[in-house]
Design an enzyme around this catalytic site. Structure first.
Site, PDB file in Angstrom:
ATOM      1  N   PHE A  21     -19.643  14.241 -26.159  1.00 42.97           N
ATOM      2  CA  PHE A  21     -19.253  13.368 -27.272  1.00 42.97           C
ATOM      3  C   PHE A  21     -19.182  11.903 -26.877  1.00 42.97           C
ATOM      4  O   PHE A  21     -19.343  11.021 -27.705  1.00 42.97           O
ATOM      5  CB  PHE A  21     -17.902  13.819 -27.850  1.00 42.97           C
ATOM      6  CG  PHE A  21     -16.815  13.912 -26.826  1.00 42.97           C
ATOM      7  CD1 PHE A  21     -16.675  15.049 -26.052  1.00 42.97           C
ATOM      8  CD2 PHE A  21     -15.950  12.856 -26.618  1.00 42.97           C
ATOM      9  CE1 PHE A  21     -15.677  15.135 -25.083  1.00 42.97           C
ATOM     10  CE2 PHE A  21     -14.948  12.929 -25.659  1.00 42.97           C
ATOM     11  CZ  PHE A  21     -14.824  14.069 -24.880  1.00 42.97           C
ATOM     12  N   PHE A  70      -8.011  20.861 -24.746  1.00 39.05           N
ATOM     13  CA  PHE A  70      -8.398  19.457 -24.803  1.00 39.05           C
ATOM     14  C   PHE A  70      -9.640  19.303 -23.928  1.00 39.05           C
ATOM     15  O   PHE A  70      -9.796  20.015 -22.940  1.00 39.05           O
ATOM     16  CB  PHE A  70      -7.273  18.506 -24.373  1.00 39.05           C
ATOM     17  CG  PHE A  70      -7.691  17.080 -24.561  1.00 39.05           C
ATOM     18  CD1 PHE A  70      -7.846  16.558 -25.825  1.00 39.05           C
ATOM     19  CD2 PHE A  70      -8.036  16.280 -23.480  1.00 39.05           C
ATOM     20  CE1 PHE A  70      -8.320  15.262 -26.026  1.00 39.05           C
ATOM     21  CE2 PHE A  70      -8.503  14.987 -23.666  1.00 39.05           C
ATOM     22  CZ  PHE A  70      -8.643  14.480 -24.944  1.00 39.05           C
ATOM     23  N   THR A  71     -10.495  18.369 -24.304  1.00 42.02           N
ATOM     24  CA  THR A  71     -11.825  18.245 -23.670  1.00 42.02           C
ATOM     25  C   THR A  71     -11.748  18.161 -22.141  1.00 42.02           C
ATOM     26  O   THR A  71     -12.356  18.972 -21.430  1.00 42.02           O
ATOM     27  CB  THR A  71     -12.534  16.997 -24.222  1.00 42.02           C
ATOM     28  OG1 THR A  71     -11.668  15.869 -24.066  1.00 42.02           O
ATOM     29  CG2 THR A  71     -12.865  17.163 -25.700  1.00 42.02           C
ATOM     30  N   ASP A 120       0.860  20.174 -20.785  1.00 43.99           N
ATOM     31  CA  ASP A 120       0.215  18.877 -20.933  1.00 43.99           C
ATOM     32  C   ASP A 120       1.241  18.075 -21.727  1.00 43.99           C
ATOM     33  O   ASP A 120       1.363  18.225 -22.945  1.00 43.99           O
ATOM     34  CB  ASP A 120      -1.108  19.004 -21.684  1.00 43.99           C
ATOM     35  CG  ASP A 120      -1.816  17.660 -21.793  1.00 43.99           C
ATOM     36  OD1 ASP A 120      -1.105  16.633 -21.890  1.00 43.99           O
ATOM     37  OD2 ASP A 120      -3.054  17.635 -21.799  1.00 43.99           O
ATOM     38  N   ARG A 146     -13.925  14.733 -33.885  1.00 37.13           N
ATOM     39  CA  ARG A 146     -13.227  15.789 -33.151  1.00 37.13           C
ATOM     40  C   ARG A 146     -13.626  17.104 -33.801  1.00 37.13           C
ATOM     41  O   ARG A 146     -12.913  17.697 -34.579  1.00 37.13           O
ATOM     42  CB  ARG A 146     -11.702  15.619 -33.179  1.00 37.13           C
ATOM     43  CG  ARG A 146     -11.183  14.409 -32.461  1.00 37.13           C
ATOM     44  CD  ARG A 146     -10.953  14.562 -30.961  1.00 37.13           C
ATOM     45  NE  ARG A 146     -12.099  14.423 -30.103  1.00 37.13           N
ATOM     46  CZ  ARG A 146     -12.024  14.079 -28.807  1.00 37.13           C
ATOM     47  NH1 ARG A 146     -10.869  13.821 -28.240  1.00 37.13           N
ATOM     48  NH2 ARG A 146     -13.112  14.022 -28.066  1.00 37.13           N
ATOM     49  N   TYR A 161       0.844  -1.208   0.000  1.00 41.81           N
ATOM     50  CA  TYR A 161       0.000   0.000   0.000  1.00 41.81           C
ATOM     51  C   TYR A 161       0.878   1.257   0.000  1.00 41.81           C
ATOM     52  O   TYR A 161       0.573   2.226  -0.670  1.00 41.81           O
ATOM     53  CB  TYR A 161      -0.939   0.014   1.223  1.00 41.81           C
ATOM     54  CG  TYR A 161      -1.916   1.152   1.155  1.00 41.81           C
ATOM     55  CD1 TYR A 161      -3.124   1.013   0.471  1.00 41.81           C
ATOM     56  CD2 TYR A 161      -1.615   2.401   1.709  1.00 41.81           C
ATOM     57  CE1 TYR A 161      -4.000   2.069   0.362  1.00 41.81           C
ATOM     58  CE2 TYR A 161      -2.489   3.466   1.604  1.00 41.81           C
ATOM     59  CZ  TYR A 161      -3.685   3.298   0.936  1.00 41.81           C
ATOM     60  OH  TYR A 161      -4.553   4.349   0.818  1.00 41.81           O
ATOM     61  N   LYS A 195      -0.489   7.248 -23.488  1.00 42.61           N
ATOM     62  CA  LYS A 195      -0.075   7.516 -24.874  1.00 42.61           C
ATOM     63  C   LYS A 195       1.421   7.190 -25.031  1.00 42.61           C
ATOM     64  O   LYS A 195       1.780   6.048 -25.255  1.00 42.61           O
ATOM     65  CB  LYS A 195      -0.362   8.982 -25.236  1.00 42.61           C
ATOM     66  CG  LYS A 195      -1.840   9.278 -25.472  1.00 42.61           C
ATOM     67  CD  LYS A 195      -2.630   9.501 -24.234  1.00 42.61           C
ATOM     68  CE  LYS A 195      -4.010  10.052 -24.481  1.00 42.61           C
ATOM     69  NZ  LYS A 195      -4.813  10.106 -23.250  1.00 42.61           N
TER      70      LYS A 195
END
Ligand code: F0G
Length: 462
Positions: free
Chosen positions: A452, A127-128, A218, A385, A75, A261
Protein backbone atom coordinates in the site's frame (compact mmCIF):
# COMPACT_ATOMS: atom_id res chain seq x y z
CA UNK A 1 -23.35 6.62 24.27
CA UNK A 2 -23.01 10.39 23.93
CA UNK A 3 -24.15 11.76 20.55
CA UNK A 4 -22.73 15.22 19.91
CA UNK A 5 -23.02 17.70 17.09
CA UNK A 6 -21.25 20.52 18.90
CA UNK A 7 -17.51 20.74 18.23
CA UNK A 8 -15.46 20.20 21.39
CA UNK A 9 -13.71 23.25 22.82
CA UNK A 10 -9.94 22.94 22.48
CA UNK A 11 -8.15 22.74 25.85
CA UNK A 12 -5.18 24.75 24.51
CA UNK A 13 -4.38 27.95 22.66
CA UNK A 14 -2.20 28.22 19.56
CA UNK A 15 1.33 29.62 19.88
CA UNK A 16 2.88 28.76 16.51
CA UNK A 17 1.18 28.32 13.14
CA UNK A 18 2.24 26.64 9.90
CA UNK A 19 0.68 28.12 6.73
CA UNK A 20 -1.17 25.72 4.41
CA UNK A 21 -2.79 26.44 1.06
CA UNK A 22 -5.43 24.75 -1.08
CA UNK A 23 -3.85 23.82 -4.43
CA UNK A 24 -5.88 24.72 -7.54
CA UNK A 25 -8.30 22.23 -9.04
CA UNK A 26 -5.93 21.77 -11.98
CA UNK A 27 -2.94 21.03 -9.71
CA UNK A 28 -4.97 18.58 -7.61
CA UNK A 29 -5.96 16.67 -10.72
CA UNK A 30 -2.36 16.53 -11.89
CA UNK A 31 -0.91 15.72 -8.45
CA UNK A 32 -3.05 12.64 -7.82
CA UNK A 33 -2.14 11.28 -11.28
CA UNK A 34 1.56 11.93 -10.68
CA UNK A 35 1.13 9.96 -7.43
CA UNK A 36 -0.41 6.98 -9.28
CA UNK A 37 -3.65 7.49 -7.30
CA UNK A 38 -1.76 6.51 -4.15
CA UNK A 39 -2.11 9.15 -1.42
CA UNK A 40 1.18 7.96 0.14
CA UNK A 41 2.92 9.22 -3.00
CA UNK A 42 1.51 12.75 -2.91
CA UNK A 43 3.85 15.58 -2.03
CA UNK A 44 3.02 17.05 1.34
CA UNK A 45 3.04 20.54 -0.18
CA UNK A 46 0.15 19.51 -2.45
CA UNK A 47 -1.98 18.63 0.59
CA UNK A 48 -4.25 21.11 2.37
CA UNK A 49 -5.53 19.00 5.27
CA UNK A 50 -3.45 15.92 5.94
CA UNK A 51 -5.54 13.10 7.40
CA UNK A 52 -3.25 10.36 6.09
CA UNK A 53 -2.27 9.32 9.57
CA UNK A 54 -2.26 10.21 13.24
CA UNK A 55 1.28 8.84 13.40
CA UNK A 56 4.07 11.30 14.11
CA UNK A 57 1.79 14.17 13.12
CA UNK A 58 0.88 15.57 16.55
CA UNK A 59 1.52 19.13 17.67
CA UNK A 60 3.78 19.11 20.72
CA UNK A 61 3.07 21.29 23.75
CA UNK A 62 5.28 24.08 25.07
CA UNK A 63 6.22 21.68 27.86
CA UNK A 64 7.41 19.08 25.33
CA UNK A 65 9.35 21.68 23.33
CA UNK A 66 10.99 22.88 26.53
CA UNK A 67 11.95 19.27 27.19
CA UNK A 68 13.54 19.04 23.73
CA UNK A 69 16.03 21.68 24.87
CA UNK A 70 16.92 19.46 27.80
CA UNK A 71 18.18 16.66 25.55
CA UNK A 72 21.16 14.82 27.01
CA UNK A 73 22.83 13.52 23.88
CA UNK A 74 25.30 11.24 25.64
CA UNK A 75 25.78 7.97 23.77
CA UNK A 76 25.24 6.00 26.96
CA UNK A 77 23.14 6.60 30.06
CA UNK A 78 21.30 9.74 28.83
CA UNK A 79 19.22 11.18 31.64
CA UNK A 80 16.27 11.45 29.26
CA UNK A 81 16.17 7.65 29.04
CA UNK A 82 15.65 7.48 32.80
CA UNK A 83 12.88 10.08 32.55
CA UNK A 84 11.24 7.93 29.89
CA UNK A 85 11.62 4.79 32.00
CA UNK A 86 10.03 6.59 34.95
CA UNK A 87 7.14 7.94 32.84
CA UNK A 88 6.40 4.44 31.53
CA UNK A 89 6.41 3.04 35.05
CA UNK A 90 4.18 5.87 36.34
CA UNK A 91 1.64 5.77 33.49
CA UNK A 92 1.68 2.15 32.34
CA UNK A 93 3.20 0.34 35.29
CA UNK A 94 5.92 -1.51 33.35
CA UNK A 95 9.27 -1.92 35.05
CA UNK A 96 11.46 -2.90 32.10
CA UNK A 97 11.82 -0.63 29.05
CA UNK A 98 13.72 -0.92 25.76
CA UNK A 99 13.56 2.22 23.60
CA UNK A 100 13.26 1.91 19.80
CA UNK A 101 13.15 4.40 16.94
CA UNK A 102 9.42 3.77 16.39
CA UNK A 103 6.77 1.08 16.81
CA UNK A 104 7.95 -1.34 14.17
CA UNK A 105 11.41 -1.37 15.74
CA UNK A 106 9.78 -2.69 18.93
CA UNK A 107 7.69 -5.19 16.93
CA UNK A 108 10.84 -6.46 15.31
CA UNK A 109 12.56 -7.07 18.67
CA UNK A 110 9.47 -8.55 20.33
CA UNK A 111 8.43 -10.95 17.58
CA UNK A 112 11.94 -11.99 16.64
CA UNK A 113 12.41 -12.92 20.28
CA UNK A 114 9.10 -14.75 20.72
CA UNK A 115 8.15 -16.29 17.37
CA UNK A 116 9.61 -19.60 16.09
CA UNK A 117 8.97 -20.98 12.58
CA UNK A 118 5.55 -22.66 12.32
CA UNK A 119 4.07 -20.85 15.31
CA UNK A 120 0.95 -18.70 15.26
CA UNK A 121 0.08 -15.39 16.92
CA UNK A 122 -3.66 -14.94 17.51
CA UNK A 123 -4.61 -11.26 17.51
CA UNK A 124 -7.68 -9.04 17.50
CA UNK A 125 -7.49 -8.35 13.75
CA UNK A 126 -4.07 -7.39 12.38
CA UNK A 127 -1.91 -4.40 11.75
CA UNK A 128 0.22 -4.25 8.59
CA UNK A 129 3.68 -3.97 10.16
CA UNK A 130 2.81 -6.28 13.07
CA UNK A 131 1.65 -9.01 10.69
CA UNK A 132 4.84 -8.75 8.69
CA UNK A 133 7.05 -8.89 11.80
CA UNK A 134 5.32 -12.11 12.84
CA UNK A 135 5.81 -13.56 9.35
CA UNK A 136 9.51 -12.68 9.03
CA UNK A 137 10.64 -15.13 11.76
CA UNK A 138 8.35 -17.80 10.21
CA UNK A 139 5.12 -17.28 12.12
CA UNK A 140 1.54 -16.54 11.10
CA UNK A 141 -0.91 -14.04 12.52
CA UNK A 142 -4.48 -15.35 12.89
CA UNK A 143 -7.57 -13.26 13.55
CA UNK A 144 -9.45 -13.84 16.81
CA UNK A 145 -11.39 -10.58 17.06
CA UNK A 146 -15.16 -10.83 17.76
CA UNK A 147 -17.33 -11.12 14.61
CA UNK A 148 -19.00 -7.77 15.31
CA UNK A 149 -15.72 -6.03 14.37
CA UNK A 150 -16.12 -7.09 10.75
CA UNK A 151 -19.52 -5.42 10.45
CA UNK A 152 -19.25 -1.63 9.98
CA UNK A 153 -22.81 -1.07 11.22
CA UNK A 154 -22.67 -3.12 14.39
CA UNK A 155 -22.84 -0.84 17.43
CA UNK A 156 -21.03 -3.11 19.92
CA UNK A 157 -19.26 -0.72 22.35
CA UNK A 158 -16.07 -2.82 22.44
CA UNK A 159 -15.60 -4.06 18.89
CA UNK A 160 -11.91 -4.60 19.58
CA UNK A 161 -12.60 -7.49 21.97
CA UNK A 162 -10.96 -10.88 21.57
CA UNK A 163 -13.25 -13.82 20.93
CA UNK A 164 -12.16 -16.39 23.50
CA UNK A 165 -14.04 -19.16 21.68
CA UNK A 166 -12.00 -18.54 18.54
CA UNK A 167 -8.86 -18.52 20.66
CA UNK A 168 -9.90 -21.81 22.28
CA UNK A 169 -10.24 -23.37 18.82
CA UNK A 170 -6.69 -22.35 17.90
CA UNK A 171 -5.39 -23.73 21.21
CA UNK A 172 -7.22 -27.01 20.55
CA UNK A 173 -6.11 -27.26 16.91
CA UNK A 174 -2.48 -26.20 17.28
CA UNK A 175 -1.69 -26.90 20.94
CA UNK A 176 -0.45 -24.17 23.29
CA UNK A 177 3.21 -24.80 22.40
CA UNK A 178 2.54 -23.68 18.82
CA UNK A 179 1.24 -20.31 20.03
CA UNK A 180 4.14 -17.87 20.24
CA UNK A 181 2.05 -15.38 22.18
CA UNK A 182 -1.40 -13.83 22.10
CA UNK A 183 -1.30 -10.29 20.76
CA UNK A 184 -3.91 -7.71 21.71
CA UNK A 185 -4.12 -4.34 20.02
CA UNK A 186 -5.63 -1.45 21.92
CA UNK A 187 -8.23 0.64 20.07
CA UNK A 188 -7.91 -1.61 17.02
CA UNK A 189 -6.73 0.49 14.12
CA UNK A 190 -7.89 -1.67 11.19
CA UNK A 191 -11.29 -2.26 12.81
CA UNK A 192 -11.95 1.48 12.88
CA UNK A 193 -10.23 2.54 16.11
CA UNK A 194 -12.40 0.24 18.24
CA UNK A 195 -11.60 -0.38 21.92
CA UNK A 196 -11.10 -3.53 23.99
CA UNK A 197 -12.95 -3.73 27.32
CA UNK A 198 -11.29 -4.26 30.67
CA UNK A 199 -13.50 -7.27 31.25
CA UNK A 200 -12.23 -8.83 28.04
CA UNK A 201 -8.59 -8.19 29.01
CA UNK A 202 -9.21 -9.71 32.44
CA UNK A 203 -10.89 -12.80 30.98
CA UNK A 204 -8.13 -13.19 28.42
CA UNK A 205 -5.53 -13.16 31.21
CA UNK A 206 -7.38 -15.92 33.00
CA UNK A 207 -7.65 -17.93 29.79
CA UNK A 208 -3.97 -17.54 28.97
CA UNK A 209 -2.90 -18.47 32.50
CA UNK A 210 -4.58 -21.87 31.98
CA UNK A 211 -2.31 -22.62 29.02
CA UNK A 212 0.72 -20.64 30.12
CA UNK A 213 0.47 -18.29 27.13
CA UNK A 214 2.15 -14.89 27.07
CA UNK A 215 0.04 -11.82 26.29
CA UNK A 216 1.69 -9.02 24.36
CA UNK A 217 -0.21 -5.79 23.77
CA UNK A 218 0.14 -3.40 20.93
CA UNK A 219 -0.30 -0.50 23.35
CA UNK A 220 0.09 2.18 20.67
CA UNK A 221 -3.35 3.69 21.26
CA UNK A 222 -3.88 2.50 24.83
CA UNK A 223 -4.65 5.94 26.30
CA UNK A 224 -7.49 6.38 23.81
CA UNK A 225 -8.67 2.85 24.68
CA UNK A 226 -8.61 3.79 28.37
CA UNK A 227 -10.84 6.80 27.60
CA UNK A 228 -13.45 4.49 26.05
CA UNK A 229 -13.31 2.15 29.06
CA UNK A 230 -14.01 5.13 31.29
CA UNK A 231 -16.83 6.26 29.00
CA UNK A 232 -18.49 2.90 28.41
CA UNK A 233 -17.60 0.31 31.04
CA UNK A 234 -19.50 0.08 34.28
CA UNK A 235 -17.42 0.87 37.33
CA UNK A 236 -14.84 3.07 35.58
CA UNK A 237 -16.89 6.28 35.20
CA UNK A 238 -14.77 8.19 37.69
CA UNK A 239 -11.51 6.27 37.51
CA UNK A 240 -8.43 8.33 36.56
CA UNK A 241 -7.10 7.37 33.10
CA UNK A 242 -3.73 6.42 34.58
CA UNK A 243 -5.36 3.92 36.93
CA UNK A 244 -7.29 2.42 34.03
CA UNK A 245 -4.08 2.16 32.00
CA UNK A 246 -2.21 0.49 34.84
CA UNK A 247 -4.96 -2.06 35.31
CA UNK A 248 -5.04 -2.78 31.55
CA UNK A 249 -1.28 -3.30 31.47
CA UNK A 250 -1.32 -5.49 34.58
CA UNK A 251 -3.00 -8.21 32.47
CA UNK A 252 -0.19 -8.26 29.88
CA UNK A 253 3.31 -9.72 29.93
CA UNK A 254 4.62 -6.89 27.82
CA UNK A 255 3.83 -4.47 25.05
CA UNK A 256 5.15 -2.73 22.00
CA UNK A 257 4.37 0.96 21.63
CA UNK A 258 4.55 3.37 18.71
CA UNK A 259 4.89 6.62 20.62
CA UNK A 260 4.05 8.55 17.45
CA UNK A 261 0.37 8.36 18.38
CA UNK A 262 -0.79 8.68 22.00
CA UNK A 263 2.53 10.13 23.20
CA UNK A 264 2.04 13.25 21.05
CA UNK A 265 5.49 13.18 19.42
CA UNK A 266 6.86 13.08 15.89
CA UNK A 267 9.13 10.05 16.37
CA UNK A 268 9.79 7.32 18.93
CA UNK A 269 8.72 3.98 20.32
CA UNK A 270 9.46 1.40 22.95
CA UNK A 271 9.02 -2.11 24.18
CA UNK A 272 8.00 -2.45 27.82
CA UNK A 273 7.46 -5.54 29.92
CA UNK A 274 6.99 -7.05 33.36
CA UNK A 275 8.94 -10.12 32.16
CA UNK A 276 12.70 -10.19 32.77
CA UNK A 277 13.27 -12.80 30.07
CA UNK A 278 11.55 -10.75 27.33
CA UNK A 279 13.46 -7.72 28.54
CA UNK A 280 16.82 -9.49 28.36
CA UNK A 281 16.05 -10.86 24.89
CA UNK A 282 15.00 -7.48 23.52
CA UNK A 283 17.88 -5.68 25.19
CA UNK A 284 20.33 -8.08 23.56
CA UNK A 285 18.87 -7.39 20.13
CA UNK A 286 18.29 -3.65 20.40
CA UNK A 287 22.02 -2.97 20.13
CA UNK A 288 22.13 -4.84 16.80
CA UNK A 289 19.16 -3.18 15.14
CA UNK A 290 18.35 0.12 16.84
CA UNK A 291 21.15 1.50 19.02
CA UNK A 292 22.39 1.26 22.59
CA UNK A 293 19.75 0.14 25.12
CA UNK A 294 19.56 3.65 26.60
CA UNK A 295 18.54 5.35 23.35
CA UNK A 296 17.37 2.69 20.86
CA UNK A 297 17.47 4.94 17.80
CA UNK A 298 16.10 8.08 19.47
CA UNK A 299 17.99 11.24 20.31
CA UNK A 300 17.97 12.23 23.99
CA UNK A 301 15.61 15.09 23.17
CA UNK A 302 13.19 12.69 21.46
CA UNK A 303 13.06 10.51 24.57
CA UNK A 304 12.30 13.56 26.71
CA UNK A 305 9.42 14.53 24.39
CA UNK A 306 8.03 10.98 24.59
CA UNK A 307 8.32 10.94 28.38
CA UNK A 308 6.43 14.22 28.73
CA UNK A 309 3.96 13.33 25.95
CA UNK A 310 3.04 10.00 27.53
CA UNK A 311 1.98 11.85 30.69
CA UNK A 312 0.12 14.61 28.78
CA UNK A 313 -1.62 12.17 26.46
CA UNK A 314 -3.11 10.34 29.44
CA UNK A 315 -4.86 13.42 30.83
CA UNK A 316 -8.63 13.19 30.80
CA UNK A 317 -9.29 16.77 29.60
CA UNK A 318 -7.03 16.30 26.60
CA UNK A 319 -8.49 12.88 25.72
CA UNK A 320 -12.03 14.15 26.08
CA UNK A 321 -11.32 16.87 23.50
CA UNK A 322 -9.41 14.50 21.26
CA UNK A 323 -12.00 11.74 21.06
CA UNK A 324 -14.83 14.24 20.65
CA UNK A 325 -13.12 16.05 17.78
CA UNK A 326 -12.93 12.75 15.89
CA UNK A 327 -16.55 12.11 16.85
CA UNK A 328 -17.57 15.55 15.57
CA UNK A 329 -16.30 14.69 12.07
CA UNK A 330 -18.07 11.34 12.21
CA UNK A 331 -21.35 12.86 13.40
CA UNK A 332 -21.33 15.46 10.59
CA UNK A 333 -20.89 12.67 8.03
CA UNK A 334 -23.45 10.38 9.67
CA UNK A 335 -25.98 13.21 9.70
CA UNK A 336 -25.62 13.43 5.88
CA UNK A 337 -26.00 9.62 5.55
CA UNK A 338 -22.40 9.10 4.41
CA UNK A 339 -21.59 5.45 5.23
CA UNK A 340 -19.03 5.25 8.04
CA UNK A 341 -17.87 2.62 10.51
CA UNK A 342 -19.88 2.76 13.70
CA UNK A 343 -19.40 3.42 16.56
CA UNK A 344 -17.05 6.27 15.62
CA UNK A 345 -13.54 5.22 16.63
CA UNK A 346 -10.78 6.84 18.62
CA UNK A 347 -8.24 8.17 16.14
CA UNK A 348 -10.12 8.35 12.87
CA UNK A 349 -13.38 8.24 11.01
CA UNK A 350 -13.52 5.34 8.57
CA UNK A 351 -15.60 5.60 5.41
CA UNK A 352 -17.21 2.39 4.22
CA UNK A 353 -16.00 2.38 0.60
CA UNK A 354 -18.14 -0.61 -0.40
CA UNK A 355 -21.28 1.34 0.48
CA UNK A 356 -19.92 4.67 -0.79
CA UNK A 357 -19.00 3.27 -4.23
CA UNK A 358 -21.31 0.26 -4.74
CA UNK A 359 -20.88 0.44 -8.52
CA UNK A 360 -17.22 -0.72 -8.27
CA UNK A 361 -15.94 -4.32 -8.13
CA UNK A 362 -13.52 -5.28 -5.34
CA UNK A 363 -10.79 -5.63 -8.01
CA UNK A 364 -11.31 -1.94 -8.81
CA UNK A 365 -10.07 -1.07 -5.32
CA UNK A 366 -13.01 1.02 -4.03
CA UNK A 367 -11.17 2.39 -0.99
CA UNK A 368 -8.10 3.36 -2.99
CA UNK A 369 -10.43 4.99 -5.52
CA UNK A 370 -12.29 6.94 -2.86
CA UNK A 371 -9.11 8.23 -1.20
CA UNK A 372 -7.95 9.54 -4.60
CA UNK A 373 -11.32 11.15 -5.33
CA UNK A 374 -11.38 12.93 -1.95
CA UNK A 375 -7.95 14.39 -2.60
CA UNK A 376 -8.93 15.54 -6.07
CA UNK A 377 -12.05 17.20 -4.70
CA UNK A 378 -10.62 19.05 -1.70
CA UNK A 379 -6.86 18.43 -1.23
CA UNK A 380 -7.72 16.46 1.92
CA UNK A 381 -5.41 13.45 2.14
CA UNK A 382 -6.80 10.19 3.55
CA UNK A 383 -5.60 6.57 3.46
CA UNK A 384 -6.83 3.31 1.97
CA UNK A 385 -7.42 0.62 4.61
CA UNK A 386 -8.82 -2.29 2.68
CA UNK A 387 -7.64 -4.91 0.22
CA UNK A 388 -4.56 -3.01 -0.92
CA UNK A 389 -3.38 -2.78 2.71
CA UNK A 390 -4.31 -6.39 3.45
CA UNK A 391 -2.05 -7.70 0.65
CA UNK A 392 -1.87 -11.20 -0.73
CA UNK A 393 -2.30 -14.54 0.99
CA UNK A 394 1.16 -15.73 2.04
CA UNK A 395 0.54 -19.28 0.81
CA UNK A 396 -1.63 -18.88 -2.33
CA UNK A 397 -0.35 -15.49 -3.51
CA UNK A 398 -3.95 -14.42 -4.21
CA UNK A 399 -5.37 -11.02 -3.27
CA UNK A 400 -7.30 -11.16 0.00
CA UNK A 401 -10.47 -9.08 0.12
CA UNK A 402 -11.25 -8.30 3.76
CA UNK A 403 -14.82 -7.63 4.88
CA UNK A 404 -13.83 -4.05 5.69
CA UNK A 405 -12.86 -1.93 2.68
CA UNK A 406 -12.30 1.44 4.31
CA UNK A 407 -10.90 4.91 3.83
CA UNK A 408 -9.38 6.33 6.97
CA UNK A 409 -9.70 10.01 7.80
CA UNK A 410 -7.15 10.06 10.58
CA UNK A 411 -7.10 13.07 12.83
CA UNK A 412 -3.66 14.31 13.93
CA UNK A 413 -3.64 15.28 17.61
CA UNK A 414 -4.01 18.99 18.51
CA UNK A 415 -3.26 20.04 14.88
CA UNK A 416 -6.47 20.94 13.08
CA UNK A 417 -9.25 23.24 14.19
CA UNK A 418 -12.91 22.37 14.14
CA UNK A 419 -13.27 24.53 11.01
CA UNK A 420 -10.83 22.20 9.24
CA UNK A 421 -13.04 19.33 10.36
CA UNK A 422 -16.12 21.06 8.92
CA UNK A 423 -14.34 21.74 5.59
CA UNK A 424 -13.43 18.04 5.36
CA UNK A 425 -16.97 16.91 6.14
CA UNK A 426 -18.40 19.36 3.59
CA UNK A 427 -16.17 18.04 0.82
CA UNK A 428 -16.94 14.40 1.51
CA UNK A 429 -20.67 15.06 1.68
CA UNK A 430 -20.57 16.82 -1.71
CA UNK A 431 -18.56 13.94 -3.18
CA UNK A 432 -21.08 11.46 -1.81
CA UNK A 433 -23.82 13.28 -3.69
CA UNK A 434 -22.03 12.65 -7.00
CA UNK A 435 -20.55 9.26 -6.09
CA UNK A 436 -21.76 7.37 -9.15
CA UNK A 437 -19.53 9.51 -11.39
CA UNK A 438 -16.33 8.23 -9.72
CA UNK A 439 -14.39 5.74 -11.89
CA UNK A 440 -12.49 2.75 -10.39
CA UNK A 441 -8.78 1.93 -10.58
CA UNK A 442 -6.49 -0.82 -11.80
CA UNK A 443 -3.18 -1.59 -10.09
CA UNK A 444 -0.24 -1.08 -12.44
CA UNK A 445 2.70 -1.46 -10.01
CA UNK A 446 2.92 -3.63 -6.91
CA UNK A 447 5.95 -3.84 -4.61
CA UNK A 448 6.70 -7.03 -2.65
CA UNK A 449 6.33 -5.79 0.93
CA UNK A 450 3.65 -3.52 2.43
CA UNK A 451 2.39 -2.77 -1.04
CA UNK A 452 0.00 0.00 0.00
CA UNK A 453 2.91 2.37 0.57
CA UNK A 454 4.23 2.35 -3.00
CA UNK A 455 1.77 0.66 -5.37
CA UNK A 456 0.51 2.69 -8.34
CA UNK A 457 -2.86 2.79 -10.08
CA UNK A 458 -4.56 4.09 -13.22
CA UNK A 459 -8.17 5.12 -13.69
CA UNK A 460 -10.51 2.76 -15.58
CA UNK A 461 -13.06 4.48 -17.84
CA UNK A 462 -16.55 4.35 -16.31
N1 F0G B 1 0.93 -0.80 15.67
C1 F0G B 1 -0.13 -0.05 15.33
C2 F0G B 1 -1.46 -0.39 15.89
C3 F0G B 1 0.02 1.03 14.45
O1 F0G B 1 -1.04 1.76 14.11
C4 F0G B 1 1.31 1.32 13.94
C5 F0G B 1 1.50 2.40 13.00
C6 F0G B 1 2.39 0.51 14.32
C7 F0G B 1 2.15 -0.54 15.20
C8 F0G B 1 3.77 0.74 13.80
O2 F0G B 1 4.33 1.84 14.41
O3 F0G B 1 4.69 3.43 12.51
O4 F0G B 1 5.78 3.78 14.73
O5 F0G B 1 6.52 1.95 13.23
N2 F0G B 1 0.57 2.97 12.41
C9 F0G B 1 0.64 4.10 11.51
C10 F0G B 1 -0.73 4.37 10.97
C11 F0G B 1 1.69 4.01 10.48
O6 F0G B 1 -0.82 5.26 10.09
O7 F0G B 1 -1.71 3.77 11.40
P1 F0G B 1 5.38 2.81 13.67
Amino acid sequence: MIEIMQPPVEPFKIKVVEPVIIPSEERRKEAIREAGFNTFLLLSEDVFIDLLTDSGTSAMSDNQWAGMMMGDEAYAGSKNFYHLEQAIEDVLGFKYVVPTHQGRGAEHLMFQHLVKPGQIVPRNMYFTTSKLHVEIPGGKMVDTIIDEAHDPDNLHPFKGNMDLNKLQEYVDDYGPEKIACVSVEMNVNMAGGQPVSMENLRNLREFCNKYNLKIIYDATRSSENAYFIREREKGYENTPIIDILKEMMSYADGCIHSSKKDCLVNIGGFLATHDKEIFEGARNMVVVYEGLHTYGGMAGRDMEAVARGLREGAQYEYLNYRINQVRYLGELLKEANVPIVKPIGGHAVFLDALKFLPHLEREQWPAQTLAGAIYEDSAVRSMERGAVSKGRDKETGENVFPALELVRLTIPRRVYTNTHIEYTAGSIISLYEKRDTIPGLKMVYEPKYLRFFQSRFEQIEL
